[in-house]
Design a protein around this motif. Structure first.
Motif, PDB file in Angstrom:
ATOM      1  N   ALA A  98      25.433 -26.452   6.347  1.00  0.00           N
ATOM      2  CA  ALA A  98      24.461 -26.005   7.343  1.00  0.00           C
ATOM      3  C   ALA A  98      24.760 -24.612   7.884  1.00  0.00           C
ATOM      4  N   ASP A  99      26.026 -24.266   8.049  1.00  0.00           N
ATOM      5  CA  ASP A  99      26.347 -22.930   8.551  1.00  0.00           C
ATOM      6  C   ASP A  99      25.783 -21.849   7.633  1.00  0.00           C
ATOM      7  N   PHE A 100      25.816 -22.111   6.341  1.00  0.00           N
ATOM      8  CA  PHE A 100      25.304 -21.134   5.381  1.00  0.00           C
ATOM      9  C   PHE A 100      23.790 -21.179   5.286  1.00  0.00           C
ATOM     10  N   ASN A 101      23.219 -22.386   5.255  1.00  0.00           N
ATOM     11  CA  ASN A 101      21.815 -22.520   4.880  1.00  0.00           C
ATOM     12  C   ASN A 101      20.815 -22.302   6.003  1.00  0.00           C
ATOM     13  N   CYS A 151      22.005 -22.539  -7.240  1.00  0.00           N
ATOM     14  CA  CYS A 151      23.376 -22.901  -6.880  1.00  0.00           C
ATOM     15  C   CYS A 151      23.994 -23.769  -7.971  1.00  0.00           C
ATOM     16  N   LEU A 152      25.244 -23.485  -8.289  1.00  0.00           N
ATOM     17  CA  LEU A 152      25.930 -24.175  -9.376  1.00  0.00           C
ATOM     18  C   LEU A 152      26.647 -25.443  -8.938  1.00  0.00           C
ATOM     19  N   ARG A 153      26.690 -25.715  -7.644  1.00  0.00           N
ATOM     20  CA  ARG A 153      27.502 -26.829  -7.155  1.00  0.00           C
ATOM     21  C   ARG A 153      26.713 -27.977  -6.554  1.00  0.00           C
ATOM     22  N   ARG A 168      29.103 -18.580  -8.041  1.00  0.00           N
ATOM     23  CA  ARG A 168      28.738 -17.280  -8.590  1.00  0.00           C
ATOM     24  C   ARG A 168      27.292 -16.910  -8.281  1.00  0.00           C
ATOM     25  N   ASN A 169      26.372 -17.858  -8.455  1.00  0.00           N
ATOM     26  CA  ASN A 169      24.965 -17.546  -8.210  1.00  0.00           C
ATOM     27  C   ASN A 169      24.664 -17.329  -6.735  1.00  0.00           C
ATOM     28  N   CYS A 170      25.259 -18.130  -5.856  1.00  0.00           N
ATOM     29  CA  CYS A 170      25.029 -17.942  -4.424  1.00  0.00           C
ATOM     30  C   CYS A 170      25.560 -16.584  -3.963  1.00  0.00           C
ATOM     31  N   ILE A 171      26.752 -16.223  -4.408  1.00  0.00           N
ATOM     32  CA  ILE A 171      27.315 -14.935  -4.026  1.00  0.00           C
ATOM     33  C   ILE A 171      26.436 -13.799  -4.530  1.00  0.00           C
ATOM     34  N   GLY A 172      25.802 -13.991  -5.667  1.00  0.00           N
ATOM     35  CA  GLY A 172      24.899 -12.989  -6.213  1.00  0.00           C
ATOM     36  C   GLY A 172      23.518 -12.990  -5.573  1.00  0.00           C
ATOM     37  N   MET A 227      16.836 -17.529   1.010  1.00  0.00           N
ATOM     38  CA  MET A 227      17.678 -16.802   1.954  1.00  0.00           C
ATOM     39  C   MET A 227      17.693 -15.301   1.699  1.00  0.00           C
ATOM     40  N   ARG A 228      17.268 -14.872   0.533  1.00  0.00           N
ATOM     41  CA  ARG A 228      17.193 -13.441   0.261  1.00  0.00           C
ATOM     42  C   ARG A 228      16.107 -12.776   1.109  1.00  0.00           C
TER      43      ARG A 228
END
Length: 382
Positions: A138-141, A103-105, A93-97, A327-328
């Protein structure tokens, strides 16, 4: 590989450690070309956190991708990348926001959201003050950078302190034309001032007492405020006709101290409340912790900071806090660097091989004159 390992208060060592390996399909291994000593590392170095002995330090990292897991589809071997200090899954939820810093995971530490490399209470991840680093998700970060070595010293600021400085101005809800006051002329404070200038501030005040840092603030067009020469609040109010700044950034944190060296964790928050006009904003990116056993008061040991909340309320101010969701901002800041609009490397004072990191920590921690930002090069020898 060689790595910088925490061995106790004011003790780090260069040690041989096993090379990291692909552990999950979404992992990548990055060969570190530049990693930095951050002011936040000094909290651990000084023994003011619960970081475990043996931890590889380092959360400001960049380099070249050496290997990728079978689940990687975007990042390629050979890519030059910046590694955000936040380790984020990308789907909670937090990453999508957009709050990858929470990050919750990725952090199994009880009561803590958000993970980071080589940092106390932010998960089991090794840091990048080493020759190699494992990057989960890694693809995301990972943020791709232009190939080669151009802007190396600028791009290495994208992992943490440049986005963090920018985040301070965002949390303060800065607008073009604002007068901005930044407390703390360390690397984050200087880059908060740089960010405010880029964003169109009419005037930026930078408060500190160290001449070398204040000189750097002046070089980027900020107004230096030396609190060893008098009350910084009075200096800011005098310079603004008694009105105060429109907003401010806290870039000091829980180890704030007065000119005599005594710690007062509420000091900068109090000064910001007084320095910022009514209805103005305050962005807090200096580190505060839930527990600080080394604090001077029982309340501060429990993370309770008794700042002037009554005046804060009476002035109708607003405050934003917390670690930056790198990342923002990092893509935009990368392109500002490429376009010549931003040059965060102005604060770099020393570039050392990894073998000299012990001395680098010691001298940076002592706030020796001229030691404003230390970069480490794992691939270089002494």
């Amino acid at each position: 590989m060689k790595a910088i390992v925490y061995r106790g208060p004011r003790q780090v060592a260069v040690e041989e450690r096993p090379d990291p390996k692909i552990e999950q399909p979404g992992d990548a291994i990055v060969r570190i070309t530049t990693t930095n000593i951050c002011g936040s590392d000094l909290h651990m170095y000084e023994g003011r956190t619960s970081v475990e002995e043996g931890k590889i330090l380092g959360h400001e990292n960049m380099g070249i991708v050496e290997a990728v897991g079978p689940g990687i589809s975007r990042i390629k071997v050979g890519d030059r990348v910046s590694v955000p200090f936040n380790i984020a899954c990308g789907t909670c939820r937090n990453c999508i926001g957009g709050w990858t810093s929470f990050c919750l995971r990725t952090n199994p530490t009880e009561g803590m959201d958000g993970a980071a490399y080589g940092y106390a209470n932010m998960g089991p991840y090794d840091g990048g003050q080493a020759e190699y680093l494992r990057v989960p998700y890694a693809d995301f970060n990972l943020l791709e950078l232009p190939p080669g070595t151009e802007h190396e010293n600028d791009f290495t600021m994208l992992s943490d302190i440049f986005p963090t400085g920018w985040h301070g101005t965002e949390l303060a809800r800065m607008q073009p034309g604002d007068r901005v006051v930044v407390y703390g002329a360390g690397p984050v404070g200087l880059l908060a001032a740089h960010s405010a200038m880029i964003r169109g501030a009419s005037q930026v005040f930078v408060v500190d007492k160290e001449k070398d840092r204040l000189d750097l603030a002046g070089k980027i067009g900020a107004t230096a405020v030396d609190f060893s020469r008098g009350d910084p609040v009075e200096q800011v109010l005098d310079a603004t006709g008694g009105r105060g700044a429109d907003c401010g950034v806290e870039a000091v944190g829980y180890q704030a101290h007065d000119p005599s060296g005594d710690e007062h964790p509420e000091l900068v928050l109090d000064n910001l409340v007084k320095s910022v006009r009514s209805t103005g904003g305050i962005g807090v990116v200096g580190v505060y912790v839930p527990e600080d056993p080394g604090a001077g008061s029982d309340a501060a040991k429990e993370g309770r900071i008794g700042f002037d909340y009554g005046t804060f309320f009476a002035k109708g101010q607003h405050m934003g806090t917390g670690q930056a969701p790198v990342m923002r901002y990092n893509r935009h800041l990368r392109d500002l660097i490429i376009g010549g609009r931003a040059q965060p490397s102005f604060l770099v004072s020393h570039e050392l091989p990894l073998s000299e990191a012990v001395e680098g920590y010691d001298r940076f921690d002592k706030r020796e004159a001229g030691w404003t930002k230390v970069l480490l090069r794992p691939s270089e020898s002494a």
